[in-house]
Design a protein around this motif. Structure first.
Motif, PDB file in Angstrom:
ATOM      1  N   GLU A 196       0.821  -1.217   0.000  1.00  0.00           N
ATOM      2  CA  GLU A 196       0.000   0.000   0.000  1.00  0.00           C
ATOM      3  C   GLU A 196       0.853   1.266   0.000  1.00  0.00           C
ATOM      4  OE1 GLU A 196      -3.380   0.490  -0.154  1.00  0.00           O
ATOM      5  OE2 GLU A 196      -3.207  -1.616  -0.804  1.00  0.00           O
ATOM      6  N   MET A 197       2.031   1.160   0.621  1.00  0.00           N
ATOM      7  CA  MET A 197       2.892   2.346   0.751  1.00  0.00           C
ATOM      8  C   MET A 197       3.634   2.696  -0.545  1.00  0.00           C
ATOM      9  SD  MET A 197       2.392   2.653   4.090  1.00  0.00           S
ATOM     10  CE  MET A 197       3.061   4.247   3.931  1.00  0.00           C
ATOM     11  N   MET A 198       3.678   1.753  -1.481  1.00  0.00           N
ATOM     12  CA  MET A 198       4.513   1.957  -2.680  1.00  0.00           C
ATOM     13  C   MET A 198       3.835   2.885  -3.670  1.00  0.00           C
ATOM     14  SD  MET A 198       7.271   0.422  -2.221  1.00  0.00           S
ATOM     15  CE  MET A 198       7.567  -0.098  -0.555  1.00  0.00           C
ATOM     16  N   LYS A 199       3.669   4.140  -3.264  1.00  0.00           N
ATOM     17  CA  LYS A 199       2.914   5.060  -4.100  1.00  0.00           C
ATOM     18  C   LYS A 199       3.816   5.785  -5.104  1.00  0.00           C
ATOM     19  CE  LYS A 199      -1.264   4.561  -2.413  1.00  0.00           C
ATOM     20  NZ  LYS A 199      -1.618   3.177  -2.736  1.00  0.00           N
ATOM     21  N   ASP A 200       5.013   6.107  -4.695  1.00  0.00           N
ATOM     22  CA  ASP A 200       5.887   6.755  -5.685  1.00  0.00           C
ATOM     23  C   ASP A 200       7.338   6.283  -5.566  1.00  0.00           C
ATOM     24  OD1 ASP A 200       7.273   8.388  -3.865  1.00  0.00           O
ATOM     25  OD2 ASP A 200       5.620   9.827  -3.876  1.00  0.00           O
ATOM     26  N   ASP A 201       8.179   6.889  -6.388  1.00  0.00           N
ATOM     27  CA  ASP A 201       9.547   6.416  -6.519  1.00  0.00           C
ATOM     28  C   ASP A 201      10.346   6.445  -5.223  1.00  0.00           C
ATOM     29  OD1 ASP A 201      10.068   5.246  -8.866  1.00  0.00           O
ATOM     30  OD2 ASP A 201      10.916   7.018  -9.860  1.00  0.00           O
ATOM     31  N   THR A 202      10.035   7.401  -4.354  1.00  0.00           N
ATOM     32  CA  THR A 202      10.774   7.482  -3.090  1.00  0.00           C
ATOM     33  C   THR A 202      10.624   6.183  -2.311  1.00  0.00           C
ATOM     34  OG1 THR A 202      10.298   9.823  -3.019  1.00  0.00           O
ATOM     35  CG2 THR A 202      10.994   8.794  -0.967  1.00  0.00           C
ATOM     36  N   GLU A 203       9.372   5.729  -2.174  1.00  0.00           N
ATOM     37  CA  GLU A 203       9.139   4.516  -1.387  1.00  0.00           C
ATOM     38  C   GLU A 203       9.697   3.279  -2.097  1.00  0.00           C
ATOM     39  OE1 GLU A 203       6.693   6.880  -1.832  1.00  0.00           O
ATOM     40  OE2 GLU A 203       7.078   7.715   0.162  1.00  0.00           O
ATOM     41  N   ARG A 204       9.521   3.256  -3.411  1.00  0.00           N
ATOM     42  CA  ARG A 204      10.044   2.108  -4.167  1.00  0.00           C
ATOM     43  C   ARG A 204      11.561   2.032  -4.041  1.00  0.00           C
ATOM     44  NH1 ARG A 204       6.694   4.383  -8.637  1.00  0.00           N
ATOM     45  NH2 ARG A 204       4.626   3.668  -8.076  1.00  0.00           N
ATOM     46  N   THR A 205      12.181   3.199  -4.028  1.00  0.00           N
ATOM     47  CA  THR A 205      13.636   3.223  -3.924  1.00  0.00           C
ATOM     48  C   THR A 205      14.096   2.828  -2.525  1.00  0.00           C
ATOM     49  OG1 THR A 205      13.687   4.912  -5.610  1.00  0.00           O
ATOM     50  CG2 THR A 205      15.660   4.675  -4.280  1.00  0.00           C
ATOM     51  N   LEU A 206      13.365   3.305  -1.516  1.00  0.00           N
ATOM     52  CA  LEU A 206      13.733   2.916  -0.148  1.00  0.00           C
ATOM     53  C   LEU A 206      13.605   1.409   0.044  1.00  0.00           C
ATOM     54  CD1 LEU A 206      12.204   5.801   1.955  1.00  0.00           C
ATOM     55  CD2 LEU A 206      14.629   5.221   1.692  1.00  0.00           C
ATOM     56  N   PHE A 207      12.650   0.830  -0.660  1.00  0.00           N
ATOM     57  CA  PHE A 207      12.497  -0.620  -0.575  1.00  0.00           C
ATOM     58  C   PHE A 207      13.812  -1.296  -0.961  1.00  0.00           C
ATOM     59  CE2 PHE A 207      11.562  -4.728  -2.530  1.00  0.00           C
ATOM     60  CZ  PHE A 207      10.837  -5.347  -1.523  1.00  0.00           C
ATOM     61  N   ARG A 208      14.423  -0.833  -2.052  1.00  0.00           N
ATOM     62  CA  ARG A 208      15.672  -1.509  -2.453  1.00  0.00           C
ATOM     63  C   ARG A 208      16.856  -1.100  -1.600  1.00  0.00           C
ATOM     64  NH1 ARG A 208      15.676   1.617  -7.347  1.00  0.00           N
ATOM     65  NH2 ARG A 208      17.252   3.265  -7.230  1.00  0.00           N
ATOM     66  N   THR A 209      16.898   0.198  -1.201  1.00  0.00           N
ATOM     67  CA  THR A 209      18.082   0.593  -0.426  1.00  0.00           C
ATOM     68  C   THR A 209      18.033   0.024   0.982  1.00  0.00           C
ATOM     69  OG1 THR A 209      17.026   2.660   0.210  1.00  0.00           O
ATOM     70  CG2 THR A 209      18.475   2.728  -1.711  1.00  0.00           C
ATOM     71  N   HIS A 210      16.849  -0.383   1.409  1.00  0.00           N
ATOM     72  CA  HIS A 210      16.758  -1.011   2.731  1.00  0.00           C
ATOM     73  C   HIS A 210      16.590  -2.510   2.605  1.00  0.00           C
ATOM     74  CE1 HIS A 210      16.634   3.118   3.897  1.00  0.00           C
ATOM     75  NE2 HIS A 210      16.854   2.738   5.162  1.00  0.00           N
ATOM     76  N   ASN A 211      17.214  -3.034   1.535  1.00  0.00           N
ATOM     77  CA  ASN A 211      17.389  -4.483   1.484  1.00  0.00           C
ATOM     78  C   ASN A 211      16.102  -5.265   1.236  1.00  0.00           C
ATOM     79  OD1 ASN A 211      19.545  -6.036   1.516  1.00  0.00           O
ATOM     80  ND2 ASN A 211      19.698  -6.255   3.753  1.00  0.00           N
ATOM     81  N   GLY A 212      15.067  -4.589   0.725  1.00  0.00           N
ATOM     82  CA  GLY A 212      13.764  -5.231   0.571  1.00  0.00           C
ATOM     83  C   GLY A 212      13.816  -6.535  -0.204  1.00  0.00           C
ATOM     84  N   PHE A 213      14.573  -6.533  -1.302  1.00  0.00           N
ATOM     85  CA  PHE A 213      14.564  -7.731  -2.147  1.00  0.00           C
ATOM     86  C   PHE A 213      15.115  -8.947  -1.427  1.00  0.00           C
ATOM     87  CE2 PHE A 213      14.182  -4.509  -5.492  1.00  0.00           C
ATOM     88  CZ  PHE A 213      13.060  -5.020  -6.123  1.00  0.00           C
ATOM     89  N   SER A 214      16.274  -8.755  -0.734  1.00  0.00           N
ATOM     90  CA  SER A 214      16.825  -9.953  -0.103  1.00  0.00           C
ATOM     91  C   SER A 214      16.012 -10.337   1.125  1.00  0.00           C
ATOM     92  CB  SER A 214      18.311  -9.772   0.201  1.00  0.00           C
ATOM     93  OG  SER A 214      18.513  -8.542   0.804  1.00  0.00           O
ATOM     94  N   LEU A 215      15.432  -9.334   1.808  1.00  0.00           N
ATOM     95  CA  LEU A 215      14.576  -9.668   2.958  1.00  0.00           C
ATOM     96  C   LEU A 215      13.468 -10.621   2.543  1.00  0.00           C
ATOM     97  CD1 LEU A 215      13.788  -6.465   5.027  1.00  0.00           C
ATOM     98  CD2 LEU A 215      14.980  -8.553   5.694  1.00  0.00           C
ATOM     99  N   ILE A 216      12.850 -10.292   1.406  1.00  0.00           N
ATOM    100  CA  ILE A 216      11.719 -11.099   0.969  1.00  0.00           C
ATOM    101  C   ILE A 216      12.198 -12.447   0.430  1.00  0.00           C
ATOM    102  CG2 ILE A 216       9.734 -11.189  -0.612  1.00  0.00           C
ATOM    103  CD1 ILE A 216       9.401  -8.933   1.360  1.00  0.00           C
ATOM    104  N   SER A 217      13.246 -12.394  -0.429  1.00  0.00           N
ATOM    105  CA  SER A 217      13.586 -13.656  -1.093  1.00  0.00           C
ATOM    106  C   SER A 217      14.378 -14.591  -0.176  1.00  0.00           C
ATOM    107  CB  SER A 217      14.335 -13.394  -2.396  1.00  0.00           C
ATOM    108  OG  SER A 217      15.585 -12.824  -2.108  1.00  0.00           O
TER     109      SER A 217
END
Ligand SMILES: *[C@@H]1O[C@H](CO)[C@@H](O)[C@H](O)[C@H]1NC(C)=O
Ligand SMILES: *[C@@H]1O[C@H](CO)[C@@H](O)[C@H](O)[C@H]1NC(C)=O
Ligand SMILES: *[C@@H]1O[C@H](CO)[C@@H](O)[C@H](O)[C@H]1NC(C)=O
Length: 674
Positions: free
Chosen positions: A236-257
């Motif tokens: 729900e929070m992924m509304k714009d590029d700032t949040e999408r970018t924070l997802f990757r800079t805060h390790n989102g991909f490896s956290l999930i996978s």
């Protein structure tokens, strides 16, 4: 320690240095000589002195040759270390090589490459500069230098390096475009990250929430529902590029996978409701974080396992998971960048199998899946993969052809068959397809099924005929029995009222007929000549091509066919008209057909009242590039002359020329594509 020349802006060329030194030595020698001569003219023999200088030059050349051999050996040793992944050892070897030979360009570029591997970008840049001093047109140096500057986030300089490559070698345009694209994407990602961190530092609400949520999600060993809930909120929070970018800079991909609980949910073949919910929430999150964000797309597809995971989710039992996986892939495949990532990272065999299985689904999904496959199949890299991996997917493709067109959505089925048709334009592909008996039989089976109701199955039949036409380009046709059966089906289709079906059926026939005498004889009995003549009276350009070729093939091998053409085409009015066509394939085959008919004794005399001799002469002597047209026109002329001496008298030379070329050619029509 290496004797690496440092780059302090002194832009001398190493080999110029050597030359300068030689010049200096010579000057020095002359001064020395003159001084000596003045001092003691008797003692100095200038000839002997010059001889000794020559000896020195020879000595230098010999040493250089020896050093070259040593440096070459060190380069090889370095390359071996590089190939093993031992970049430090490679650097030592290249440096030792440079001790031997300071101006050996390849040692600098190779060492730069090794520095790049070790992340020592500044040193890589310095080596590239040295390589460019040895050879200012060294594209490899610019390539490595561009990479190093890109890694140093020095985007404009990286761009300049790649532009230089284009100036030196314009034919590398495609690669350079890719490199420049990479620079743009990385610069964009970099700006996004700076902006995202500014938002976070300034306490922007959603930014802080995203960070906190990601921190919460990194708690291990919670229940699947805990993660699913957190991921829903995150999505729900992924509304714009700032949040999408924070997802990757805060390790989102490896956290999930890398979360064990989530991994278990993904990998279970039979998922319970909760596991299904977890998969769905992750798939939705991935769509949300990838929207318009190329860097996130790249990171997602480069996650270990995603290449296998996505195709397997696409083929999983749970319908909603399949749908969401398809939605994610469709989203990714919208851009060149996304398609290229999909093709590089996904297991394409499993992806293709999974997409094809969507033909069982709703009309909309079946069409979306086939749309995705079409987009991928238009990419050159997919086509290369397909050629190399066709045996692994041939079974799945055969399965498509075995489907009942009554229960499969026609437009989706057509799209899939059209993809096979397009890909079979490549010789290596059609060779493999037509070598597979099951595949061939499936084509025939589907043709038979469609012929049960040509109107109802018109689209499928039309597309299928395109594929079959390409398969019949394979020469010789792999299996005569199959070709015979295909010809029978096409003869039947010649009764259709549909122009498109008629044209393609004639196209297939024009190719199968040349494969055996038996097929020709059977087609003749079924009235192929009459149909083709009718075709030529009414058909369009493509149809004329196929019909002329068919007539050329039939008259080439069968006397009855010649007599029938003579009977049906009064005074050769139709064939004569074809001779003035713009289309050289039509002209060539019409000339061949005419020539064949001249073998019937009574055919030639009536022609003398026409301008056929002039027309054929004009073609026989025409533009040198159309040698096949010339040849067939010459042959027709020769046969006309032999049959009819009145024509002969004035054209003895042509006869002689043509007689020496008496092997008839038949032209193939350009093969079908699309
Ligand atoms: C970018 O490259 C140029 C040329 O090598 C150099 O002068 C400059 O310092 C570099 N900037 C950064 C940020 O590395
Ligand atoms: C096939 O699917 C398309 C797209 O969803 C639809 O418009 C069409 O009516 C379907 N055809 C048949 C025969 O159901
Ligand atoms: C087939 O190829 C043509 C030309 O390359 C292209 O325009 C068309 O979209 C392709 N069709 C399919 C189904 O791949």
């Amino acid at each position: 320690m290496t004797l690496l020349p440092t780059c302090n802006g002194s832009a001398f060329l190493v080999h110029t240095l050597i030359n300068q030194r030689a010049v200096l030595e010579i000057c020095f020698c002359f001064v020395f000589m003159i001084t000596c001569a003045l001092q003691n003219a008797d003692e100095i023999n200038s000839e002997a002195f010059l001889a000794s200088m020559e000896l020195d030059a020879k000595e230098r050349a010999r040493r250089r040759r020896e050093n070259k051999v040593l440096a070459d050996a060190l380069k090889e040793k370095g390359n071996e270390a590089f190939a093993r992944g031992d970049y430090k050892a490679a650097i030592v070897c290249y440096s030792e090589g440079l001790d031997k030979l300071k101006d050996m360009k390849v040692l600098y570029t190779n060492r730069a490459q090794a520095y790049l591997k070790l992340g020592d970008y500044q040193k890589a840049v310095v080596d590239c500069e040295w390589a460019l001093k040895c050879d200012e047109k060294c594209t490899k140096a610019y390539f490595h230098m561009g990479k190093a500057h890109l890694a140093l986030k020095n985007y404009s300089v990286a761009r300049e390096c790649y532009q230089k490559i284009l100036e030196i070698k314009p034919r590398l345009q495609t690669q350079v475009k890719d490199y420049l694209n990479q620079v743009n994407l990385q610069e964009k990602a970099d700006l996004q990250e700076k902006e995202a961190h500014r938002s976070l530092d300034s306490g922007k609400n959603t930014a802080v929430t995203v960070r906190n949520l990601l921190e919460t999600l990194c708690k291990p060993d919670q229940t699947p529902l805990f993660y699913a809930g957190g991921i829903e909120i995150l999505t729900e929070m992924m509304k714009d590029d700032t949040e999408r970018t924070l997802f990757r800079t805060h390790n989102g991909f490896s956290l999930i996978s890398e979360n064990e609980v989530l991994r278990r949910c993904f990998s279970r073949a039979r998922k319970d409701a909760v596991e299904e919910m977890v998969c769905l929430s992750v798939l939705r999150l991935w769509q949300a974080v990838c929207t318009g964000n190329e860097e996130n797309q790249r990171l997602l597809l480069e996650c270990p396992d995603v290449g296998r995971l996505l195709p397997s989710l696409l083929a999983t039992r749970a319908l909603s998971v399949r749908q969401q996986s398809l939605a994610l892939l469709l989203q990714l495949a919208q851009t060149d960048h996304g398609r290229s990532l999909v093709i590089s990272h996904l297991d394409l065999t499993r992806l293709l199998e999974a997409l094809v299985s969507f033909l069982d689904f709703s009309d909309k999904e079946a069409n979306s899946a086939m749309g995705l496959l079409t987009d991928l199949a238009l990419e050159e890299r997919f086509q290369v993969w397909f050629q190399a991996n066709l045996p692994g997917v041939l079974l799945a493709l055969t399965g498509v052809l075995k489907r009942d067109p009554l229960v499969t959505n026609a437009s989706a089925l057509c799209r899939c068959i059209a993809i096979m048709g397009n890909l079979s334009a490549e010789a290596a592909v059609r060779r493999q397809m037509s070598a597979c008996e099951e595949f061939r039989e499936a084509c025939l089976g589907l043709m038979a099924r469609c012929e049960e109701d040509v109107d109802l199955f018109r689209e499928v039949l039309y597309t299928l005929l395109g594929l079959v036409m390409n398969l019949c380009l394979q020469s010789p046709i792999v299996c005569e029995v199959w070709a015979l059966e295909v010809s029978r089906r096409c003869m039947f289709l010649l009764n259709s009222q549909d122009g498109g079906i008629l044209t393609r059926a004639a196209g297939v026939l024009s190719r199968t007929l040349s494969s055996s005498q038996k097929i020709v004889e059977e087609a003749l009995r079924a009235g192929v000549v009459k149909k083709m003549i009718k075709f030529l009276k009414t058909g369009g350009q493509t149809a004329s091509r196929y019909a002329t070729k068919t007539l050329a093939v039939c008259t080439n091998s069968c006397h009855e066919a010649r007599e029938e053409v003579i009977r049906l085409d009064k005074k050769f009015g139709i064939l004569m008209k074809l001779l003035s066509s713009e289309d050289e394939i039509v002209v060539g085959n019409a000339a061949l057909c005419l020539g064949n008919c001249m073998e019937v004794p009574y055919a030639a005399p009536p022609l003398l009242k026409t301008d056929i001799v002039q027309v054929l002469l004009r073609h026989a002597g025409s533009d040198a590039q159309k040698t096949a047209v010339q040849l067939n026109a010459g042959i027709a002329l020769a046969k006309l002359c032999t049959a009819e001496p009145r024509a002969h008298r004035s054209h003895v030379t042509i006869l002689g020329w043509a007689a020496s070329h008496l092997t008839s050619l038949s032209f193939d029509c350009h093969f079908w594509k699309s």
